[in-house]
Each structure stands twice: as C-alpha cells, then as structure tokens.
Design a protein around this motif. Structure first.
Motif, PDB file in Angstrom:
ATOM      1  N   MET A  13       0.981  -1.180  -0.075  1.00 23.53           N
ATOM      2  CA  MET A  13      -0.062  -0.061  -0.035  1.00 23.53           C
ATOM      3  C   MET A  13       0.785   1.345   0.019  1.00 23.53           C
ATOM      4  SD  MET A  13      -2.849   0.989   2.535  1.00 23.53           S
ATOM      5  CE  MET A  13      -4.256  -0.461   2.436  1.00 23.53           C
ATOM      6  N   VAL A  14       0.723   2.177  -1.132  1.00 27.34           N
ATOM      7  CA  VAL A  14       1.505   3.197  -1.204  1.00 27.34           C
ATOM      8  C   VAL A  14       0.892   4.475  -0.718  1.00 27.34           C
ATOM      9  CG1 VAL A  14       3.018   4.522  -2.722  1.00 27.34           C
ATOM     10  CG2 VAL A  14       3.079   2.135  -3.055  1.00 27.34           C
ATOM     11  N   LEU A  15       1.097   5.249   0.294  1.00 29.17           N
ATOM     12  CA  LEU A  15       0.341   6.190   0.559  1.00 29.17           C
ATOM     13  C   LEU A  15       1.044   7.458  -0.077  1.00 29.17           C
ATOM     14  CD1 LEU A  15      -0.395   5.478   4.555  1.00 29.17           C
ATOM     15  CD2 LEU A  15      -1.702   5.023   2.477  1.00 29.17           C
ATOM     16  N   THR A  16      -0.060   8.296  -0.661  1.00 26.72           N
ATOM     17  CA  THR A  16       0.660   9.427  -1.536  1.00 26.72           C
ATOM     18  C   THR A  16      -0.202  10.693  -1.023  1.00 26.72           C
ATOM     19  OG1 THR A  16       0.983  10.337  -3.726  1.00 26.72           O
ATOM     20  CG2 THR A  16      -0.622   8.580  -3.454  1.00 26.72           C
ATOM     21  N   GLU A  17       0.538  11.878  -1.390  1.00 28.48           N
ATOM     22  CA  GLU A  17      -0.167  13.155  -1.380  1.00 28.48           C
ATOM     23  C   GLU A  17      -0.591  13.515  -2.850  1.00 28.48           C
ATOM     24  OE1 GLU A  17      -0.979  14.511   1.331  1.00 28.48           O
ATOM     25  OE2 GLU A  17       0.630  13.577   2.653  1.00 28.48           O
ATOM     26  N   SER A  18      -0.189  12.867  -3.811  1.00 31.39           N
ATOM     27  CA  SER A  18      -0.588  13.167  -5.349  1.00 31.39           C
ATOM     28  C   SER A  18      -2.045  13.307  -5.351  1.00 31.39           C
ATOM     29  CB  SER A  18      -0.203  12.001  -5.958  1.00 31.39           C
ATOM     30  OG  SER A  18      -0.802  12.246  -7.572  1.00 31.39           O
ATOM     31  N   ASP A  19      -2.685  14.356  -6.012  1.00 33.83           N
ATOM     32  CA  ASP A  19      -4.148  14.393  -6.728  1.00 33.83           C
ATOM     33  C   ASP A  19      -4.695  13.537  -7.504  1.00 33.83           C
ATOM     34  OD1 ASP A  19      -4.308  16.291  -4.579  1.00 33.83           O
ATOM     35  OD2 ASP A  19      -3.651  18.053  -6.227  1.00 33.83           O
ATOM     36  N   ASN A  20      -3.840  12.511  -8.142  1.00 36.46           N
ATOM     37  CA  ASN A  20      -4.187  11.855  -9.072  1.00 36.46           C
ATOM     38  C   ASN A  20      -5.265  10.683  -8.730  1.00 36.46           C
ATOM     39  OD1 ASN A  20      -2.727  13.260 -10.733  1.00 36.46           O
ATOM     40  ND2 ASN A  20      -0.869  11.820 -10.783  1.00 36.46           N
TER      41      ASN A  20
END
Ligand code: DC
Length: 335
Positions: free
Chosen positions: A89-96
């Motif tokens: 599980m990769v947690l990201t701040e990206s809006d995509n």
C-alpha cells in the motif's frame, strides 16, 4: 492522502526473486501513477507467511525508494489464499486518481482491474435490480447495462409504427431495420432508438407490458442478445436483465438472481411511478406485476429463470444498501 494498492507473487521463496518482484511492482506503481519520490508518504508491505528469504522493505530500499518510511508485516495463514504473495500500500499526497497495480499471479486478486468482468443480475420487475445494478457498477467503477431498456425501445418502436407486439411477422420486419444503441454519460445509460434519445419515453408504465410481450419473440431476442454480448465482451459491466445468467452470458463471472414478493415489488413500482409523475393505483400495479411475471417466466425462449449457479437474493426485507453490500462482498470473496 490517497492509498495506491498493489500485489505481486514470486514462484520461489528466494531473495533474488523477491527483490525483482518488489522492484517491478513499485516501479509500475510509480510510473502508472506518475509519482515523484517526494509524493510518496509511506510504503507498507505485507507478505504471506511462506516468504522468509528477503525483507520486502529492504528490497524497496535497494530498488531506490529512499525517501518514504517503510514497514512490512507478515499476514496470517488463510486457507485457500494466494501463495507467495507480496502486497503493498503506497500512501501518497498526489491528487491523481489512484491506479492500483496487480502483477503476476496476483492479477487474480483484482480481475476487475486486469480483465473484463461481467456480472449478471437477473430477476423480475420491481425486485430492485436496476437500482442495485447501478450502485454495484458505480462502486466497482464499471458500466451498468440495462438490457430491459433495449426491449422497451423495441416496444416503443412497435407503438410508434402501430405494430402489434404479438404480430411476429410485422415485428420481424420492423426489427430488421431497427437501430438501438446505448451510450453512457457519467455512468448513466442513455438509450437511443434510430438515433433519438428515448431514455425517458421508454419508462412510461404503458411501455412495460408491451416490452414484456415483444421480448417473447425470437427475432427480437436474437437481435438484442447479440447487441448485449457485443457490449459485454468489450467492457466490464453489470448486466441487469431476465436471461443474462441463463442465456446471454452463461459464463458470466458472477451471477445473482434478485427477487422479492409480488406485493413488495408492486409497492416499490407504485412508489417509483409516483416519483416519475405517474399515479398508478397499487392494485393495478400488483395485477400488472403478476401478469408480467407470468408472461416473462412462461415464454418459450429464454424465460425469466434463476441460473443454476446464480446466488439467490430475496430483497423483500432488505434495503438497497444491504443488497449492494451483499453482492459486493460475494464478488470480493471470489476476486
Ligand atoms: O427490466 P424491465 O422492466 O425494464 O424489462 C422490460 C421487459 O423486457 C421485461 O418485462 C421482460 C423483458 N426483458 C427480457 O426479456 N430480457 C431481459 N434481459 C431484460 C428485459
């Protein structure tokens, strides 16, 4: 914060294979989601308990994922679960919008992402099929194909041309040149008859019985079923109908048969009609529900029937949400 999920498998519990698979999975997630290193907030791994030879977090560091904190845990052994599997599980701040990635043997975990899946949802009028189908399709982010709308469009054409829906010869002639297409706008089906959008017109109560009558004719069914199969082979969808599991897609990945008592269905239909501005008395709707059930279940070709391998759901005492959750859980159990 968004979570991108993914999984992969290895053939053998060997360090080199684990390194390779982790690198491949994380690289694919990064590329497909157009992620920059600094947009990755956290990477969490879990592995099945048959993998011991290399730590996936270490593999991630070696693969160049230096910035994000890493964590890995071992999953409990579950009967029938996929073997030698690494989940991430990769947690990201990206809006995509997250693009989840399932590779190698783990593709089977998410057939909805990697393959076309077809979900057959059959049942009688008023069982809640159309509402449930739309919600299930929305939650799975796939299309919803309302096959009844196609038969309704055929019935409308008969009415427009003053052709009796029982006159097989005349209907056959009309059907040979009919042009029915469906398109989806923001997940909502629009039904076009000879190029004209008839989505609202075909919902009029008087069309229902005509649709049932005309749908019993072989020439009509052959044409509509062909159209439905064409759509279903090209795209993942929930197909709402009467004969999807038994006739249109006997190999559908998931089959459900949704029903409810005639009284409950008539009550729902009367309320639905009222919302659309048609005030039809309950007794009248009940009589029509019973008549339509009889016509749909006793016709010679592809009658309304539960497929032997369909899951039966009686929604008489269930809310729409309960039915949707039940179906999604069943699907989740299998993929
Ligand atoms: O689901 P509905 O009420 O819109 O369907 C209208 C009629 O069309 C229904 O009474 C029987 C017929 N139909 C069918 O024969 N096969 C389907 N797959 C869908 C609908």
């Amino acid at each position: 914060m968004k979570a991108i999920r993914g999984a992969t498998t290895v053939d053998n519990d060997e360090a080199e294979e684990i390194r390779k698979s982790v690198k491949e999975l994380l690289t694919e997630i990064k590329v497909q989601n157009a992620l920059k290193d600094e947009e990755i907030t956290f990477i969490l791994f879990s592995t099945t308990d048959d993998l011991h030879s290399f730590h996936p977090a270490k593999a991630a560091r070696e693969a160049g994922f230096f910035v994000a904190p890493l964590f890995a845990a071992v999953e409990p052994e579950i009967d029938g679960a996929l073997k030698k599997c690494i989940r991430v599980m990769v947690l990201t701040e990206s809006d995509n919008v997250p693009k989840h990635i399932y590779l190698r043997g783990a593709k089977v975990l998410r057939r909805d992402l990697t393959n076309i899946i077809n979900i057959a949802l059959d049942g009688p009028a008023g069982s809640g099929k159309s509402t449930v189908s739309k919600l299930v399709a929305k939650r799975l982010n796939i299309l919803c194909l309302d096959t009844g709308a196609m038969y309704r469009a055929c019935a409308l054409k008969c009415l427009q041309q003053n052709v009796k829906p029982t006159d097989e010869k005349a209907v056959n002639k009309l059907i040979s040149s009919i042009n029915i297409t469906v398109k989806h706008e923001n997940g909502v089906q629009r039904t076009l008859l000879d190029g004209k959008d008839v989505s609202e017109e075909i919902r009029k109560p008087e069309i229902s019985m005509h649709a049932s009558t005309v749908s019993a004719l072989e020439c009509v069914r052959t044409k509509m079923v062909e159209l439905q199969r064409q759509i279903a082979t090209k795209t993942s969808c929930v197909l709402d109908g009467r004969d999807i599991g038994t006739n249109v897609l006997p190999n559908a990945h998931f089959k459900f048969f949704l029903t409810a008592s005639p009284e409950v269905r008539a009550k729902r239909r009367a309320e639905e009609n009222l919302q659309k501005g048609f005030n039809t008395p309950y007794e009248e709707v009940l009589a029509e529900v019973i008549k339509r059930d009889n016509q749909d279940t006793t016709r010679k070709i592809a009658p309304l029937k539960q497929a032997a391998d369909a899951v039966l759901i009686d929604s008489s005492n269930m809310s729409i949400e309960q039915v949707v959750d039940f179906i999604l859980n069943k699907i989740q159990e299998k993929i």
